[in-house]
Motif scaffolding. Structure first.
Motif, short mmCIF file in Angstrom:
data_model
loop_
_atom_site.label_atom_id
_atom_site.label_comp_id
_atom_site.label_asym_id
_atom_site.label_seq_id
_atom_site.Cartn_x
_atom_site.Cartn_y
_atom_site.Cartn_z
N TRP A 180 -53.78 21.45 -18.89
CA TRP A 180 -54.08 22.86 -19.17
C TRP A 180 -53.18 23.75 -18.35
O TRP A 180 -52.58 23.34 -17.36
CB TRP A 180 -55.54 23.17 -18.82
N ASN A 181 -53.13 25.01 -18.75
CA ASN A 181 -52.40 26.04 -18.02
C ASN A 181 -52.86 26.03 -16.57
O ASN A 181 -54.04 25.90 -16.28
CB ASN A 181 -52.68 27.39 -18.68
N SER A 182 -51.93 26.23 -15.65
CA SER A 182 -52.26 26.12 -14.23
C SER A 182 -53.25 27.17 -13.74
O SER A 182 -53.87 27.00 -12.70
CB SER A 182 -50.98 26.20 -13.38
N ASP A 183 -53.42 28.28 -14.47
CA ASP A 183 -54.39 29.28 -14.02
C ASP A 183 -55.78 29.05 -14.64
O ASP A 183 -56.70 29.83 -14.40
CB ASP A 183 -53.90 30.71 -14.29
N ALA A 184 -55.93 27.99 -15.39
CA ALA A 184 -57.24 27.61 -15.94
C ALA A 184 -57.93 26.67 -14.95
O ALA A 184 -57.34 26.24 -13.97
CB ALA A 184 -57.07 26.92 -17.29
N SER A 185 -59.19 26.37 -15.21
CA SER A 185 -59.88 25.37 -14.39
C SER A 185 -60.81 24.56 -15.29
O SER A 185 -61.30 25.05 -16.29
CB SER A 185 -60.65 26.01 -13.24
N ILE A 186 -61.02 23.31 -14.89
CA ILE A 186 -61.90 22.42 -15.63
C ILE A 186 -63.34 22.76 -15.24
O ILE A 186 -63.71 22.66 -14.07
CB ILE A 186 -61.60 20.95 -15.31
N GLY A 187 -64.13 23.13 -16.22
CA GLY A 187 -65.52 23.49 -15.97
C GLY A 187 -66.47 22.33 -16.15
O GLY A 187 -66.09 21.24 -16.62
N ARG A 188 -67.68 22.56 -15.79
CA ARG A 188 -68.72 21.53 -15.88
C ARG A 188 -68.90 20.99 -17.30
O ARG A 188 -69.15 19.79 -17.47
CB ARG A 188 -70.02 22.10 -15.32
N PRO A 189 -68.78 21.81 -18.35
CA PRO A 189 -68.96 21.26 -19.71
C PRO A 189 -68.00 20.11 -20.05
O PRO A 189 -68.39 19.17 -20.75
CB PRO A 189 -68.72 22.47 -20.62
N GLU A 190 -66.77 20.17 -19.54
CA GLU A 190 -65.82 19.09 -19.82
C GLU A 190 -66.27 17.79 -19.15
O GLU A 190 -66.18 16.71 -19.72
CB GLU A 190 -64.41 19.48 -19.37
N LEU A 191 -66.77 17.90 -17.92
CA LEU A 191 -67.29 16.72 -17.23
C LEU A 191 -68.55 16.20 -17.93
O LEU A 191 -68.73 14.99 -18.06
CB LEU A 191 -67.58 17.04 -15.76
N GLN A 192 -69.39 17.09 -18.41
CA GLN A 192 -70.60 16.68 -19.11
C GLN A 192 -70.27 15.94 -20.41
O GLN A 192 -70.96 14.98 -20.77
CB GLN A 192 -71.49 17.89 -19.39
N LYS A 193 -69.21 16.36 -21.10
CA LYS A 193 -68.80 15.65 -22.32
C LYS A 193 -68.41 14.21 -21.98
O LYS A 193 -68.80 13.27 -22.67
CB LYS A 193 -67.63 16.38 -22.98
N LEU A 194 -67.65 14.06 -20.91
CA LEU A 194 -67.26 12.72 -20.48
C LEU A 194 -68.48 11.91 -20.04
O LEU A 194 -68.61 10.73 -20.35
CB LEU A 194 -66.23 12.81 -19.36
N ALA A 195 -69.39 12.56 -19.33
CA ALA A 195 -70.62 11.89 -18.89
C ALA A 195 -71.43 11.40 -20.09
O ALA A 195 -72.04 10.32 -20.04
CB ALA A 195 -71.46 12.82 -18.02
N GLY A 196 -71.43 12.16 -21.17
CA GLY A 196 -72.13 11.73 -22.38
C GLY A 196 -71.53 10.47 -22.95
O GLY A 196 -72.25 9.55 -23.35
N ALA A 197 -70.21 10.39 -22.99
CA ALA A 197 -69.53 9.18 -23.49
C ALA A 197 -69.85 7.99 -22.60
O ALA A 197 -70.10 6.88 -23.07
CB ALA A 197 -68.02 9.41 -23.55
N VAL A 198 -69.86 8.23 -21.30
CA VAL A 198 -70.15 7.18 -20.33
C VAL A 198 -71.57 6.65 -20.53
O VAL A 198 -71.81 5.44 -20.56
CB VAL A 198 -69.95 7.73 -18.89
N ALA A 199 -72.52 7.57 -20.68
CA ALA A 199 -73.92 7.17 -20.84
C ALA A 199 -74.13 6.38 -22.13
O ALA A 199 -74.84 5.38 -22.14
CB ALA A 199 -74.82 8.41 -20.82
N LEU A 200 -73.50 6.82 -23.21
CA LEU A 200 -73.66 6.13 -24.49
C LEU A 200 -73.11 4.71 -24.44
O LEU A 200 -73.64 3.82 -25.09
CB LEU A 200 -72.95 6.90 -25.60
#
Length: 110
Positions: free
Chosen positions: A38-58
Motif C-alpha cells: 500500500w501507499n506509504s502514508d496508509a496504514s493496515i487497520g484491524r479489519p485486514e487482520l480480522q479477515k486473515l484471522a477468519g481464514a486462519v480460524a476456518l
C-alpha cells in the motif's frame, strides 16, 4: 525468501485467495502469509487482520505473518498482541529490510 529458509511455498490465486496470499510449511507447521503493498502514508487497520484471522480460524491454522510496505495501525498492533488463538507476526518495511540485510543468502529471492 521463504524457500531460501527451507519452507515449502504455495502462492494462492490473485483473487478469491480466502484472505491469505502465501501458504508456507516447514517441520509440519503451516503458516498463512498476507502481503499488502500500500501507499506509504496508509496504514493496515484491524479489519485486514480480522479477515486473515477468519481464514486462519476456518482452516485451523495457528501461525500468521502479515507483511506490509506501510505501517500498522495501533488497533492492529493491539489485536495482534492480544490474540490467544494464533501466533501473529507483523512485518513492516523496516523489518523486511533488516531481515534481508541479515540474511544475504536469500536476498536474491526478494
Amino acid at each position: 525468501m521463504f524457500r531460501g529458509l527451507g519452507y515449502s511455498v504455495m502462492l494462492t490465486p490473485e483473487t478469491n485467495d480466502g484472505g491469505k496470499d502465501i501458504i508456507i510449511r516447514k517441520n509440519h507447521v503451516t503458516t498463512y502469509v498476507e502481503c499488502k503493498h500500500w501507499n506509504s502514508d496508509a496504514s493496515i487497520g484491524r479489519p485486514e487482520l480480522q479477515k486473515l484471522a477468519g481464514a486462519v480460524a476456518l482452516d485451523s491454522i495457528t501461525n500468521v505473518i502479515f507483511i506490509s510496505t506501510c505501517d500498522f495501525a495501533q488497533t492492529t498492533l493491539k489485536a495482534a498482541n492480544a490474540s490467544e488463538m494464533m501466533h501473529v507476526e507483523l512485518w513492516g518495511l523496516g523489518k523486511i529490510l533488516r531481515y534481508a540485510k541479515n540474511n544475504p543468502y536469500i536476498v536474491g529471492d526478494l
